[in-house]
Design an enzyme around this catalytic site. Structure first.
Site, PDB file in Angstrom:
ATOM      1  N   HIS A 130       0.845  -1.182   0.000  1.00 35.97           N
ATOM      2  CA  HIS A 130       0.000   0.000   0.000  1.00 35.97           C
ATOM      3  C   HIS A 130       0.882   1.233   0.000  1.00 35.97           C
ATOM      4  O   HIS A 130       2.110   1.154   0.112  1.00 35.97           O
ATOM      5  CB  HIS A 130      -0.961  -0.001   1.191  1.00 35.97           C
ATOM      6  CG  HIS A 130      -2.173  -0.868   0.977  1.00 35.97           C
ATOM      7  ND1 HIS A 130      -3.110  -0.584   0.019  1.00 35.97           N
ATOM      8  CD2 HIS A 130      -2.575  -2.013   1.595  1.00 35.97           C
ATOM      9  CE1 HIS A 130      -4.066  -1.505   0.048  1.00 35.97           C
ATOM     10  NE2 HIS A 130      -3.752  -2.396   0.984  1.00 35.97           N
ATOM     11  N   ASP A 160      -0.394   6.524  -3.538  1.00 33.34           N
ATOM     12  CA  ASP A 160      -1.658   6.328  -4.234  1.00 33.34           C
ATOM     13  C   ASP A 160      -1.972   7.450  -5.222  1.00 33.34           C
ATOM     14  O   ASP A 160      -2.202   7.205  -6.409  1.00 33.34           O
ATOM     15  CB  ASP A 160      -2.811   6.238  -3.230  1.00 33.34           C
ATOM     16  CG  ASP A 160      -2.982   4.840  -2.670  1.00 33.34           C
ATOM     17  OD1 ASP A 160      -2.320   3.917  -3.155  1.00 33.34           O
ATOM     18  OD2 ASP A 160      -3.778   4.673  -1.737  1.00 33.34           O
TER      19      ASP A 160
END
Length: 364
Positions: A130, A160
């Site tokens: 992540h 992200d």
């Protein structure tokens, strides 16, 4: 509306950077259709509509890409598409029969965007991860936070959205532009680790030149400099000071009535501790709102630290319509802005059934 009006783009549903890229492209006018997998995208947090702001401006349909029918529908859509992007781990789309070779075989001008965490190759390519993982191994996480504390968690802005979704959008747009000249599509490999490293470019340059210490809380832009950090106010609020340039620093001291500070010693790091204490003591004397009023019209680069609940009501944000209300959900407006082909949040209206939606998308 929007500079991308008329461009047809297929979004294979994912989480994080993919939806963010899709939002950017849809806000700029692209005709996107989002293909969901049965059961959803598998996000750790299920965000119900209309609160999933990243999904705004384009309709979604459900296709099972593990079936020949689902694959055939996507390939048929590729014939009319300008671009497709996906966010699976390396090799998954190939297993479906929807890899770059498969899709480019039906449309040689297709731009095929891929966003992954670790990239399409390398020893970590097929590992889970992540945002913070990608930012961690390029040096970004270690550089953020107090010198004597643990690294800070910078939301999931670095991997992200900054390093992943934004770079994917830039790559797709660049490839679309090139395709207008060459008549040929190509694959855009937007790895979040690559983008995260790219975002750190200036700091690696400074470090190579001996202008940046490889220790957080020790540099000009990481909170060590007393003229570039937040300060607590009397009411336990905060203001952020960004008076980097000497002329702005001078105005800061004037507004604070700190007349015993040597302007010439601004960049003398041996003086930063003492200067920081003086600034902290000064800012503690008034409330956040009082300082906001006092610095109004000033070039001292002082701004109130607003919460997300407070930010939409700031006069500057209101004047620029920086936030909009869609279905009672306050959210940021499209960015960037264009003088002639204005970006808007597209209204998908009453959705038809999936077959009708695909038909409309392919034939408009």
């Amino acid at each position: 509306m929007g500079p991308l009006a008329g461009f047809k783009i297929i979004e294979i549903a994912g989480i994080g950077p993919g939806p963010f890229c899709g939002m950017l492209l849809a806000d700029m006018g692209a005709d996107l259709i989002r293909i969901e997998r049965p059961g959803g995208a598998g996000a750790g947090v299920d965000i119900p509509a209309p609160y999933n702001v990243l999904l705004r401006g384009r309709p979604g349909i459900t296709l099972d890409l593990k079936t020949s029918t689902g694959v055939e529908k996507v390939l048929a859509m590729c014939e009319r598409a300008d671009a497709l992007f996906e966010g699976f781990r390396p090799g998954v789309m190939e297993q479906f029969g929807l890899g770059p070779d498969d899709c480019l075989a039906v449309n040689e001008k297709l731009v095929y965007g891929r966003v992954t965490g670790w990239g399409q190759d390398g020893p970590l390519a097929k590992r889970a991860g992540h945002d913070g993982n990608y930012a961690a191994i390029v040096g970004a996480i270690a550089a953020i936070g107090d010198k004597d504390g643990p690294p800070a968690v910078p939301l999931n802005l670095i991997g992200d959205y900054g390093g992943g979704g934004a770079y994917l959008a830039i790559g797709i747009l660049a490839a679309l532009l090139e395709a207008t000249r060459s008549g040929r599509g190509q694959v855009v490999d937007a790895a979040m680790i690559d983008g995260s490293a790219s975002l750190m470019s200036v700091f690696y340059g400074l470090m190579a030149g001996g202008l940046w210490k490889d220790t957080r809380g020790s540099n000009l832009l990481d909170g060590a400099a007393p003229f570039y950090r937040p300060y607590r106010t009397r009411d336990d609020g905060y203001v952020f000071v960004g008076a980097i340039e000497p002329k702005f620093f001078a105005e800061l001291l004037e507004r604070l009535e700190l007349r015993d500070v040597d302007l010439a010693a601004q960049y003398d790091q041996s003086q930063w501790g003492t200067l920081g204490d003086k600034l902290a003591a000064a800012f503690a004397l008034k409330t956040r709102e009082e300082w906001t009023v006092l610095f109004d019209g000033s070039d001292a680069c002082v701004a109130p630290v607003l919460s997300m609940s407070e930010a939409p009501a700031h006069p500057h944000n209101e004047a620029r319509s920086l936030f909009v209300n869609i279905d009672d959900v306050i959210q940021p407006a499209p960015a960037p802005r264009f003088s002639r082909t204005e970006s808007v949040i597209q209204d998908v209206g009453q959705l038809a059934n999936e077959e009708q939606l695909i038909e409309r998308w392919m034939n408009d």
